[in-house]
Design a protein around this motif. Structure first.
Motif, PDB file in Angstrom:
ATOM      1  N   UNK A   1     -14.511 -13.288  23.038  1.00 38.76           N
ATOM      2  CA  UNK A   1     -13.861 -11.976  23.089  1.00 38.76           C
ATOM      3  C   UNK A   1     -12.469 -12.087  23.690  1.00 38.76           C
ATOM      4  N   UNK A   2     -12.335 -12.924  24.702  1.00 39.99           N
ATOM      5  CA  UNK A   2     -11.017 -13.119  25.326  1.00 39.99           C
ATOM      6  C   UNK A   2     -10.058 -13.784  24.333  1.00 39.99           C
ATOM      7  N   UNK A   3     -10.541 -14.811  23.633  1.00 37.49           N
ATOM      8  CA  UNK A   3      -9.703 -15.492  22.642  1.00 37.49           C
ATOM      9  C   UNK A   3      -9.326 -14.539  21.513  1.00 37.49           C
ATOM     10  N   UNK A   4     -10.273 -13.737  21.081  1.00 37.51           N
ATOM     11  CA  UNK A   4     -10.013 -12.771  20.012  1.00 37.51           C
ATOM     12  C   UNK A   4      -8.966 -11.751  20.447  1.00 37.51           C
ATOM     13  N   UNK A   5      -9.081 -11.246  21.656  1.00 38.49           N
ATOM     14  CA  UNK A   5      -8.110 -10.271  22.154  1.00 38.49           C
ATOM     15  C   UNK A   5      -6.728 -10.900  22.280  1.00 38.49           C
ATOM     16  N   UNK A   6      -6.676 -12.136  22.705  1.00 41.72           N
ATOM     17  CA  UNK A   6      -5.389 -12.812  22.849  1.00 41.72           C
ATOM     18  C   UNK A   6      -4.740 -13.083  21.491  1.00 41.72           C
ATOM     19  N   UNK A   7      -5.539 -13.466  20.514  1.00 39.55           N
ATOM     20  CA  UNK A   7      -4.967 -13.794  19.203  1.00 39.55           C
ATOM     21  C   UNK A   7      -4.552 -12.544  18.416  1.00 39.55           C
ATOM     22  N   UNK A   8      -5.231 -11.421  18.652  1.00 41.64           N
ATOM     23  CA  UNK A   8      -4.886 -10.198  17.923  1.00 41.64           C
ATOM     24  C   UNK A   8      -3.700  -9.463  18.523  1.00 41.64           C
ATOM     25  N   UNK A   9      -3.392  -9.751  19.739  1.00 38.99           N
ATOM     26  CA  UNK A   9      -2.266  -9.072  20.366  1.00 38.99           C
ATOM     27  C   UNK A   9      -2.719  -7.831  21.109  1.00 38.99           C
TER      28      UNK A   9
ATOM     29  N   UNK B   1      -1.948  -4.563  20.378  1.00 37.27           N
ATOM     30  CA  UNK B   1      -1.766  -3.306  19.658  1.00 37.27           C
ATOM     31  C   UNK B   1      -2.955  -2.394  19.941  1.00 37.27           C
ATOM     32  N   UNK B   2      -2.699  -1.123  19.981  1.00 33.52           N
ATOM     33  CA  UNK B   2      -3.758  -0.159  20.286  1.00 33.52           C
ATOM     34  C   UNK B   2      -4.848  -0.174  19.223  1.00 33.52           C
ATOM     35  N   UNK B   3      -4.492  -0.358  17.967  1.00 34.00           N
ATOM     36  CA  UNK B   3      -5.506  -0.337  16.903  1.00 34.00           C
ATOM     37  C   UNK B   3      -6.447  -1.532  17.006  1.00 34.00           C
ATOM     38  N   UNK B   4      -5.948  -2.686  17.421  1.00 31.69           N
ATOM     39  CA  UNK B   4      -6.823  -3.848  17.557  1.00 31.69           C
ATOM     40  C   UNK B   4      -7.754  -3.700  18.758  1.00 31.69           C
ATOM     41  N   UNK B   5      -7.269  -3.086  19.809  1.00 37.24           N
ATOM     42  CA  UNK B   5      -8.118  -2.866  20.973  1.00 37.24           C
ATOM     43  C   UNK B   5      -9.239  -1.880  20.662  1.00 37.24           C
ATOM     44  N   UNK B   6      -8.930  -0.870  19.876  1.00 39.50           N
ATOM     45  CA  UNK B   6      -9.959   0.103  19.493  1.00 39.50           C
ATOM     46  C   UNK B   6     -10.993  -0.561  18.598  1.00 39.50           C
ATOM     47  N   UNK B   7     -10.554  -1.449  17.713  1.00 45.68           N
ATOM     48  CA  UNK B   7     -11.499  -2.122  16.819  1.00 45.68           C
ATOM     49  C   UNK B   7     -12.386  -3.106  17.573  1.00 45.68           C
ATOM     50  N   UNK B   8     -11.944  -3.583  18.732  1.00 44.25           N
ATOM     51  CA  UNK B   8     -12.758  -4.498  19.533  1.00 44.25           C
ATOM     52  C   UNK B   8     -13.723  -3.779  20.457  1.00 44.25           C
ATOM     53  N   UNK B   9     -13.592  -2.488  20.591  1.00 45.47           N
ATOM     54  CA  UNK B   9     -14.410  -1.722  21.532  1.00 45.47           C
ATOM     55  C   UNK B   9     -15.915  -1.844  21.286  1.00 45.47           C
ATOM     56  N   UNK B  10     -16.423  -1.740  20.046  1.00 44.78           N
ATOM     57  CA  UNK B  10     -17.875  -1.893  19.848  1.00 44.78           C
ATOM     58  C   UNK B  10     -18.404  -3.255  20.305  1.00 44.78           C
TER      59      UNK B  10
END
Length: 100
Positions: free
Chosen positions: A65-73, A75-84
């Motif tokens: 999850x940490x690697x995914x968040x770092x690679x996606x940047x 942006x608010x839309x990517x953070x919302x998509x990672x919420x589930x």
């Protein structure tokens, strides 16, 4: 499933301790404790594989999850998509802590 089994085993031990302190008959308590230990050993042997899978899942999901968040940047839309996924990770971590 693992959490419910661990809670049941905890309740069994607490009930035993409460009964021993109320009755204070140590000769009976020794035999009952031996039986309780056998039950605990059997239950722990039965759920050890599920607990191992839960531990490995949490251990792998958190760094991913940490690697995914770092690679996606950031942006608010990517953070919302990672919420589930983060909610599931928090739930799995909670189960691991409760079961331990």
């Amino acid at each position: 499933c693992v959490v419910y089994v661990c809670r049941a085993l905890t309740m069994i031990v607490e009930t035993f301790c409460g009964q021993v302190t109320c009755r204070l008959v140590l000769s009976e308590a020794v035999h009952e404790w031996n039986v309780l230990q056998a039950v605990l050993r059997t239950a722990c042997y039965s759920i050890q594989l599920a607990f191992l899978c839960l531990t490995i899942s949490v251990g792998l999901a958190a760094p991913l999850a940490v690697v995914d968040a770092h690679s996606l940047g950031s942006h608010a839309s990517t953070m919302v998509s990672m919420l589930p996924g983060l909610i599931v990770l928090v739930g799995m971590t909670r189960m691991l802590i409760i079961a331990a």
